[in-house]
Design an enzyme around this catalytic site. Structure first.
Site, mmCIF file in Angstrom:
data_model
loop_
_atom_site.group_PDB
_atom_site.id
_atom_site.type_symbol
_atom_site.label_atom_id
_atom_site.label_comp_id
_atom_site.label_asym_id
_atom_site.label_seq_id
_atom_site.Cartn_x
_atom_site.Cartn_y
_atom_site.Cartn_z
ATOM 1 N N MET A 28 0.740 -0.972 0.001
ATOM 2 C CA MET A 28 0.142 -0.068 -0.063
ATOM 3 C C MET A 28 1.018 1.194 -0.024
ATOM 4 O O MET A 28 0.678 2.187 0.483
ATOM 5 C CB MET A 28 -1.125 -0.035 1.098
ATOM 6 N N ALA A 30 3.865 3.895 1.074
ATOM 7 C CA ALA A 30 4.702 4.420 2.243
ATOM 8 C C ALA A 30 5.828 3.294 2.817
ATOM 9 O O ALA A 30 5.726 2.788 3.775
ATOM 10 C CB ALA A 30 3.642 4.384 3.256
ATOM 11 N N LEU A 31 6.595 3.181 1.766
ATOM 12 C CA LEU A 31 7.699 1.841 2.078
ATOM 13 C C LEU A 31 8.427 2.163 3.004
ATOM 14 O O LEU A 31 9.182 3.090 3.010
ATOM 15 C CB LEU A 31 8.491 1.487 0.494
ATOM 16 N N HIS A 35 9.301 -3.570 3.713
ATOM 17 C CA HIS A 35 8.774 -3.804 2.218
ATOM 18 C C HIS A 35 10.265 -3.749 1.236
ATOM 19 O O HIS A 35 9.865 -4.851 0.512
ATOM 20 C CB HIS A 35 8.165 -2.332 1.492
ATOM 21 N N ASP A 148 2.324 -9.449 9.476
ATOM 22 C CA ASP A 148 1.005 -9.716 9.343
ATOM 23 C C ASP A 148 0.511 -11.163 9.267
ATOM 24 O O ASP A 148 0.277 -11.469 7.910
ATOM 25 C CB ASP A 148 0.509 -8.819 8.103
ATOM 26 N N SER A 183 6.537 -1.022 10.499
ATOM 27 C CA SER A 183 5.342 -0.266 10.275
ATOM 28 C C SER A 183 5.258 0.760 9.752
ATOM 29 O O SER A 183 5.696 1.637 10.340
ATOM 30 C CB SER A 183 4.369 -0.814 11.287
ATOM 31 N N SER A 184 4.368 0.944 8.796
ATOM 32 C CA SER A 184 4.162 2.549 8.124
ATOM 33 C C SER A 184 3.439 3.295 9.214
ATOM 34 O O SER A 184 3.565 4.366 9.388
ATOM 35 C CB SER A 184 3.362 2.397 6.963
HETATM 36 O O1 PAF Z 1 -0.104 -6.036 3.950
HETATM 37 C C1 PAF Z 1 -0.504 -5.079 2.995
HETATM 38 O O2 PAF Z 1 0.294 -3.890 2.869
HETATM 39 C C2 PAF Z 1 -1.859 -4.911 2.302
HETATM 40 O O3 PAF Z 1 -2.789 -5.597 3.183
HETATM 41 C C3 PAF Z 1 -1.781 -5.697 0.797
HETATM 42 C C4 PAF Z 1 -1.257 -7.136 1.212
HETATM 43 C C5 PAF Z 1 -0.879 -5.073 0.067
HETATM 44 C C6 PAF Z 1 -3.263 -5.540 0.319
HETATM 45 O O4 PAF Z 1 -3.654 -4.245 0.298
#
Ligand code: PAF
Length: 261
Positions: A28, A30-31, A35, A148, A183-184
């Site tokens: 989503m 905001a790396l 990520h 997650d 985490s973002s």
């Molecule tokens: O983990 C995330 O950043 C989100 O839940 C994902 C997997 C990109 C789905 O929007």
């Protein structure tokens, strides 16, 4: 690095990669370093990496939370470029939801527990967008962080249930030096909150039971949503300064396991 905004562009790019193994990293934006680990792992294991940057409205319970989600697009693109991403998919909401949210993926069991209990509908939103993105990416492998944990388990279950050809690859949680999982949301903490936050993973690790962890976290000033030991892991969620923090670790790494061995 190619920037792909629509479905035709993505499909065209994907056809051109037909002879290469494709690793997909959905995000989503905001790396952060977590990520970047996903991108690096995909790059190590696949010939070309596709990343997506899409803030998915369907997985937010609170529209304000969605509206205030950080979107540092230029920084994200620069990081993708630096980490040798081959193409970035940047869809708009109407590109991903041409059906106006009419069709959804629904899971009837685990998605209602823990995170799902505190964020009703969240996992249906996650599974729906991940299904759409996996269908579009047609990747050989897709990379998801273990932070997650419930999301990872549900996506893995969905991929198996719907015979998706993409292998779901779990990637270990990346932590700050003080133990806080990246985490973002961490950037929403005040300096004081940021100092206190690492007590969350520490208490999860050091408590002898889930109940002891709940008591310890409440005493340390966290608002505890849940702590539960299940399937060989301890999973927890708390709030600090109104910011939700989630984390999990193998039970074998907790004090409970160390006492027993
Ligand atoms: O983990 C995330 O950043 C989100 O839940 C994902 C997997 C990109 C789905 O929007």
């Amino acid at each position: 690095m190619e920037k792909l905004c629509d479905i035709d562009g993505l499909r065209h790019w994907r056809r051109r990669q037909a002879r290469r193994t494709v690793g997909f990293v959905p995000t989503m934006g905001a790396l952060h370093d977590g990520h970047l680990h996903l991108l690096d792992r995909a790059r190590e294991e696949c010939e070309v990496v596709l990343a997506s940057l899409f803030v998915n409205p369907a997985q937010f319970n609170d529209p304000e939370d969605c509206a205030s989600y950080p979107t540092p697009l230029e920084d994200d693109l620069a990081l993708c470029e630096k980490h040798k991403v081959g193409a970035v998919f940047l869809p708009e909401e109407k590109t991903i939801y041409p059906d106006g949210y009419r069709f959804r993926v629904v899971e009837n069991d685990d998605s209602h527990r823990l995170e799902g209990e505190f964020r009703p509908g969240h996992f249906d939103g996650v599974l729906t967008v991940v299904m759409k993105l996996l269908q579009l990416a047609q990747a050989d492998r897709a990379y998801f962080g273990e932070k997650d944990w419930q999301q990872l388990r549900l996506v893995t279950g969905m991929a198996a249930a719907f015979f998706l050809p993409t292998e779901i690859v779990p990637v270990p949680t990346v932590r700050e030096e003080d133990g806080l999982a990246l985490s973002s949301r961490n950037r929403r903490l005040s300096a004081e909150g940021r100092q206190k936050a690492p007590r969350f993973p520490r208490i999860l690790r050091e408590a002898e039971s889930a109940e002891a962890a709940r008591t310890g976290l409440a005493a340390a000033g966290f608002t505890v949503e849940y702590v539960e030991d299940r399937e060989g892991r301890r999973l927890g969620a708390v709030q600090l300064e109104g910011v939700r923090l989630i984390d999990n670790l193998p039970l074998a790494e907790t004090a409970a396991a160390k006492e027993a061995s």
